[in-house]
Design a protein around this motif. Structure first.
Motif, mmCIF file in Angstrom:
data_model
loop_
_atom_site.group_PDB
_atom_site.id
_atom_site.type_symbol
_atom_site.label_atom_id
_atom_site.label_comp_id
_atom_site.label_asym_id
_atom_site.label_seq_id
_atom_site.Cartn_x
_atom_site.Cartn_y
_atom_site.Cartn_z
ATOM 1 N N ASP A 39 0.872 -0.966 -0.004
ATOM 2 C CA ASP A 39 0.053 -0.025 -0.175
ATOM 3 C C ASP A 39 0.831 1.240 0.056
ATOM 4 O O ASP A 39 2.062 0.995 -0.341
ATOM 5 C CB ASP A 39 -1.060 -0.079 1.091
ATOM 6 N N ILE A 40 0.367 2.384 0.211
ATOM 7 C CA ILE A 40 1.019 3.574 0.066
ATOM 8 C C ILE A 40 2.235 3.892 1.104
ATOM 9 O O ILE A 40 3.109 4.543 1.138
ATOM 10 C CB ILE A 40 0.307 4.730 -0.029
ATOM 11 N N SER A 41 2.072 3.070 2.398
ATOM 12 C CA SER A 41 3.045 3.110 3.582
ATOM 13 C C SER A 41 3.882 1.994 3.603
ATOM 14 O O SER A 41 4.627 2.160 4.466
ATOM 15 C CB SER A 41 2.171 3.445 4.778
ATOM 16 N N GLU A 42 3.573 0.791 3.116
ATOM 17 C CA GLU A 42 4.356 -0.194 3.313
ATOM 18 C C GLU A 42 4.284 -1.323 2.225
ATOM 19 O O GLU A 42 3.299 -1.531 1.604
ATOM 20 C CB GLU A 42 3.910 -0.998 4.667
ATOM 21 N N VAL A 43 5.515 -1.822 1.692
ATOM 22 C CA VAL A 43 5.622 -3.074 0.847
ATOM 23 C C VAL A 43 6.090 -4.140 1.476
ATOM 24 O O VAL A 43 7.475 -3.710 2.069
ATOM 25 C CB VAL A 43 6.521 -2.708 -0.372
ATOM 26 N N GLY A 50 14.989 -13.774 2.058
ATOM 27 C CA GLY A 50 14.138 -13.755 3.244
ATOM 28 C C GLY A 50 13.065 -12.811 2.976
ATOM 29 O O GLY A 50 12.956 -12.269 1.800
ATOM 30 N N MET A 51 12.435 -12.102 3.961
ATOM 31 C CA MET A 51 11.087 -11.435 3.869
ATOM 32 C C MET A 51 11.891 -9.965 3.823
ATOM 33 O O MET A 51 12.775 -9.717 4.527
ATOM 34 C CB MET A 51 10.006 -11.512 5.107
ATOM 35 N N LEU A 52 11.207 -8.938 2.840
ATOM 36 C CA LEU A 52 11.628 -7.719 2.887
ATOM 37 C C LEU A 52 10.552 -6.668 3.232
ATOM 38 O O LEU A 52 9.523 -6.791 2.441
ATOM 39 C CB LEU A 52 12.349 -7.572 1.616
ATOM 40 N N LYS A 53 10.667 -5.995 4.178
ATOM 41 C CA LYS A 53 9.703 -4.899 4.352
ATOM 42 C C LYS A 53 10.427 -3.641 4.338
ATOM 43 O O LYS A 53 11.080 -3.127 4.786
ATOM 44 C CB LYS A 53 9.076 -5.145 5.893
ATOM 45 N N ILE A 54 9.590 -3.009 3.450
ATOM 46 C CA ILE A 54 9.936 -1.494 3.067
ATOM 47 C C ILE A 54 8.640 -0.362 3.437
ATOM 48 O O ILE A 54 7.590 -0.891 3.383
ATOM 49 C CB ILE A 54 10.054 -1.392 1.477
ATOM 50 N N THR A 55 9.132 0.596 4.319
ATOM 51 C CA THR A 55 8.255 1.370 4.815
ATOM 52 C C THR A 55 8.339 2.738 4.268
ATOM 53 O O THR A 55 9.730 3.082 3.922
ATOM 54 C CB THR A 55 8.036 1.260 6.479
ATOM 55 N N GLY A 56 7.464 3.642 4.235
ATOM 56 C CA GLY A 56 7.741 5.014 3.801
ATOM 57 C C GLY A 56 6.333 5.837 3.515
ATOM 58 O O GLY A 56 5.386 5.371 4.185
ATOM 59 N N ALA A 57 6.341 6.550 2.568
ATOM 60 C CA ALA A 57 5.076 7.296 2.440
ATOM 61 C C ALA A 57 4.973 7.504 0.900
ATOM 62 O O ALA A 57 5.969 7.722 -0.049
ATOM 63 C CB ALA A 57 5.241 8.799 2.971
ATOM 64 N N ASP A 58 3.757 7.404 0.300
ATOM 65 C CA ASP A 58 3.544 7.628 -1.028
ATOM 66 C C ASP A 58 4.209 6.555 -1.780
ATOM 67 O O ASP A 58 4.629 6.824 -3.074
ATOM 68 C CB ASP A 58 3.827 9.082 -1.764
ATOM 69 N N LEU A 59 4.258 5.395 -1.493
ATOM 70 C CA LEU A 59 4.910 4.378 -2.194
ATOM 71 C C LEU A 59 3.903 3.816 -3.410
ATOM 72 O O LEU A 59 2.962 3.474 -3.125
ATOM 73 C CB LEU A 59 5.389 3.169 -1.124
ATOM 74 N N GLY A 75 8.539 6.536 -4.198
ATOM 75 C CA GLY A 75 8.279 7.231 -3.133
ATOM 76 C C GLY A 75 9.192 7.451 -1.963
ATOM 77 O O GLY A 75 10.103 7.494 -2.492
ATOM 78 N N ARG A 76 8.702 8.033 -0.908
ATOM 79 C CA ARG A 76 9.727 8.364 0.123
ATOM 80 C C ARG A 76 9.819 7.113 0.963
ATOM 81 O O ARG A 76 9.176 6.587 1.657
ATOM 82 C CB ARG A 76 8.991 9.510 1.082
ATOM 83 N N ILE A 77 11.116 6.706 0.978
ATOM 84 C CA ILE A 77 11.470 5.173 1.465
ATOM 85 C C ILE A 77 12.131 5.679 2.902
ATOM 86 O O ILE A 77 13.166 6.290 2.948
ATOM 87 C CB ILE A 77 12.445 4.261 0.628
ATOM 88 N N ASP A 78 11.544 4.892 3.943
ATOM 89 C CA ASP A 78 11.943 5.523 5.464
ATOM 90 C C ASP A 78 12.800 4.465 6.023
ATOM 91 O O ASP A 78 13.781 4.545 6.895
ATOM 92 C CB ASP A 78 10.797 5.745 6.392
ATOM 93 N N SER A 79 12.529 3.059 5.888
ATOM 94 C CA SER A 79 13.120 1.906 6.336
ATOM 95 C C SER A 79 12.897 0.642 5.460
ATOM 96 O O SER A 79 12.281 0.500 4.743
ATOM 97 C CB SER A 79 12.720 1.530 7.661
ATOM 98 N N ILE A 80 14.109 -0.185 5.588
ATOM 99 C CA ILE A 80 14.192 -1.469 4.843
ATOM 100 C C ILE A 80 14.608 -2.511 5.792
ATOM 101 O O ILE A 80 15.543 -2.167 6.340
ATOM 102 C CB ILE A 80 15.191 -1.352 3.614
ATOM 103 N N GLN A 81 13.864 -3.292 5.940
ATOM 104 C CA GLN A 81 14.005 -4.361 7.085
ATOM 105 C C GLN A 81 13.868 -5.797 6.381
ATOM 106 O O GLN A 81 12.940 -6.115 5.900
ATOM 107 C CB GLN A 81 13.009 -4.217 8.081
ATOM 108 N N TYR A 82 14.832 -6.529 6.776
ATOM 109 C CA TYR A 82 14.975 -8.055 6.398
ATOM 110 C C TYR A 82 14.533 -8.879 7.680
ATOM 111 O O TYR A 82 14.959 -8.659 8.683
ATOM 112 C CB TYR A 82 16.238 -8.589 5.944
ATOM 113 N N SER A 83 13.808 -9.887 7.254
ATOM 114 C CA SER A 83 13.404 -11.171 8.403
ATOM 115 C C SER A 83 13.284 -12.403 7.981
ATOM 116 O O SER A 83 13.176 -12.485 6.562
ATOM 117 C CB SER A 83 12.366 -10.673 9.236
ATOM 118 N N GLU A 84 13.431 -13.370 8.457
ATOM 119 C CA GLU A 84 13.475 -14.816 7.826
ATOM 120 C C GLU A 84 11.918 -15.009 7.399
ATOM 121 O O GLU A 84 11.009 -14.716 8.258
ATOM 122 C CB GLU A 84 13.953 -15.956 8.939
ATOM 123 N N VAL A 85 11.684 -15.802 6.508
ATOM 124 C CA VAL A 85 10.425 -16.194 6.231
ATOM 125 C C VAL A 85 9.733 -17.127 7.231
ATOM 126 O O VAL A 85 8.544 -16.828 7.689
ATOM 127 C CB VAL A 85 10.320 -17.287 4.776
#
Length: 101
Positions: A39-43, A50-59, A75-85
């Motif tokens: 969505d516009i704030s998280e992908v 692994g899992m990749l979570k990208i947060t921001g605004a107007d994504l 969009g504006r990318i605020d954070s990028i976070q990996y985790s295991e599936v």
């Protein structure tokens, strides 16, 4: 000669994961096997690493090709976070339950 048998194909793809980010506004990611949600704030993506979570605004997803394993974001990318599936499958919870806690 390359065998195309489900689980045996994955190890050959591993390591092909690549991410480039320009000015926190545009990004390109390869090695993407599935898009879990966006969505516009998280992908939330499942990648070969692994899992990749990208947060921001107007994504926005500008290009998505699961056949080639690539995605382009803007969009504006605020954070990028990996985790295991496996972190998303803990305790018998479904992925959606964990996402909407």
């Amino acid at each position: 000669m390359m065998k195309m048998e489900g689980a045996q194909e994955r190890p050959q793809i591993k390591g092909a994961h690549k991410m480039s980010l320009m000015n926190r506004r545009t990004g390109s990611i390869t090695g993407v096997s599935d898009v879990i949600s966006f969505d516009i704030s998280e992908v939330l993506l499942e990648t070969d690493m692994g899992m990749l979570k990208i947060t921001g605004a107007d994504l926005h997803v500008n290009r998505l090709s699961l056949e080639k394993g690539g995605i382009d974001l803007e969009g504006r990318i605020d954070s990028i976070q990996y985790s295991e599936v496996s972190d998303f499958k803990k305790g018998g919870e479904t992925l959606l339950n964990r996402l909407f806690r």
